[in-house]
Design a protein around this motif. Sequence first.
Motif, PDB file in Angstrom:
ATOM      1  N   LYS A 101       0.863  -1.167   0.000  1.00 31.84           N
ATOM      2  CA  LYS A 101       0.000   0.000   0.000  1.00 31.84           C
ATOM      3  C   LYS A 101       0.903   1.220   0.000  1.00 31.84           C
ATOM      4  CE  LYS A 101      -0.533   0.878   4.921  1.00 31.84           C
ATOM      5  NZ  LYS A 101      -1.458   0.915   6.075  1.00 31.84           N
ATOM      6  N   VAL A 103       1.844   5.152   1.043  1.00 32.91           N
ATOM      7  CA  VAL A 103       1.677   6.231   2.016  1.00 32.91           C
ATOM      8  C   VAL A 103       2.184   7.489   1.341  1.00 32.91           C
ATOM      9  CG1 VAL A 103       2.362   7.113   4.265  1.00 32.91           C
ATOM     10  CG2 VAL A 103       1.971   4.650   3.955  1.00 32.91           C
TER      11      VAL A 103
ATOM     12  N   TYR B  35      -8.164   4.854  -2.536  1.00 35.36           N
ATOM     13  CA  TYR B  35      -7.560   5.909  -1.741  1.00 35.36           C
ATOM     14  C   TYR B  35      -8.512   7.099  -1.776  1.00 35.36           C
ATOM     15  CZ  TYR B  35      -3.038   3.476  -2.242  1.00 35.36           C
ATOM     16  OH  TYR B  35      -2.014   2.559  -2.200  1.00 35.36           O
ATOM     17  N   GLU B  44      -4.940   9.350   1.190  1.00 31.93           N
ATOM     18  CA  GLU B  44      -4.957   8.345   2.269  1.00 31.93           C
ATOM     19  C   GLU B  44      -5.424   6.997   1.735  1.00 31.93           C
ATOM     20  OE1 GLU B  44      -6.653  10.464   6.142  1.00 31.93           O
ATOM     21  OE2 GLU B  44      -7.923  10.823   4.388  1.00 31.93           O
ATOM     22  N   PHE B  45      -4.764   5.964   2.172  1.00 34.90           N
ATOM     23  CA  PHE B  45      -5.152   4.592   1.837  1.00 34.90           C
ATOM     24  C   PHE B  45      -6.469   4.250   2.531  1.00 34.90           C
ATOM     25  CE2 PHE B  45      -4.704   0.130   1.085  1.00 34.90           C
ATOM     26  CZ  PHE B  45      -5.035  -0.521   2.270  1.00 34.90           C
ATOM     27  N   GLU B  56      -6.370  -5.615   3.281  1.00 35.14           N
ATOM     28  CA  GLU B  56      -6.060  -4.682   4.359  1.00 35.14           C
ATOM     29  C   GLU B  56      -7.010  -3.489   4.255  1.00 35.14           C
ATOM     30  OE1 GLU B  56      -1.997  -3.381   4.457  1.00 35.14           O
ATOM     31  OE2 GLU B  56      -2.317  -2.093   6.202  1.00 35.14           O
ATOM     32  N   LYS B  57      -7.357  -2.925   5.406  1.00 35.78           N
ATOM     33  CA  LYS B  57      -8.169  -1.716   5.407  1.00 35.78           C
ATOM     34  C   LYS B  57      -7.667  -0.766   6.476  1.00 35.78           C
ATOM     35  CE  LYS B  57     -11.732  -3.849   8.280  1.00 35.78           C
ATOM     36  NZ  LYS B  57     -13.182  -4.206   8.374  1.00 35.78           N
ATOM     37  N   SER B  58      -7.907   0.518   6.253  1.00 39.81           N
ATOM     38  CA  SER B  58      -7.457   1.523   7.209  1.00 39.81           C
ATOM     39  C   SER B  58      -8.559   1.779   8.234  1.00 39.81           C
ATOM     40  CB  SER B  58      -7.101   2.816   6.476  1.00 39.81           C
ATOM     41  OG  SER B  58      -8.275   3.438   5.999  1.00 39.81           O
ATOM     42  N   GLU B  59      -8.217   2.606   9.215  1.00 40.19           N
ATOM     43  CA  GLU B  59      -9.198   2.973  10.247  1.00 40.19           C
ATOM     44  C   GLU B  59     -10.368   3.751   9.651  1.00 40.19           C
ATOM     45  OE1 GLU B  59      -5.965   3.460  13.900  1.00 40.19           O
ATOM     46  OE2 GLU B  59      -6.967   5.213  13.054  1.00 40.19           O
TER      47      GLU B  59
END
Lengths: 114, 115
Positions: A101, A103, B35, B44-45, B56-59
């Motif tokens: 991923k 950033v 994103y 932001e991902f 996968e995942k972000s908050e």
Amino acid sequence: GDSVTQMEGPVTLSEEAFLTINCTYTATGYPSLFWYVQYPGEGLQLLLKATKADDKGSNKGFEATYRKETTSFHLEKGSVQVSDSAVYFCALSARNTGFQKLVFGTGTRLLVSP
Amino acid sequence: EPEVTQTPSHQVTQMGQEVILRCVPISNHLYFYWYRQILGQKVEFLVSFYNNEISEKSEIFDDQFSVERPDGSNFTLKIRSTKLEDSAMYFCASCSQGQEQETQYFGPGTRLLVL
């Protein structure tokens, strides 16, 4: 966690001037580093990348060198053109769960005048 | 040259409404991403997707968000009940192998405005 810090913009230059856009990063391990560019009304396009320390990425006259000792990946071009006006994003590739991923930094807008 | 496409380019919706953002990744790619970029902030991902499941995942990617690959070409992001703070540019991306040094290819984005 992993992060990227870019210089604030906009950066305003005259045509044929020298360009530097600073980028530093914080990461665990040894990430790959990227510069993406976004022209008005378009998506993010890869400009260049470097995958290990001391590698130099280059494309369209732009260059950036992966400096592990200073955790930096500054973008440079010797002579900018009006057509280089865009937003430039520095990014690192993190691989937490086995999948890549990105950033990103906040982006730096470049304005080049004739 | 193959490219990632996204529709619509702009979407305006009322708070509480559901929206679906659509993406067509590059055809031989296996890894897909969303994103977002709130105006003036970082890209932001949100989520990564492989083999028909979230890897996968972000908050940020809470229960209001979902992703789906309904057929062999489309990749969608659904927001069930939009909030004002969901207003942002949403980018879809894809890559072929998901390895750290690979290039992700991005679409042009969907600008979402929640009123």
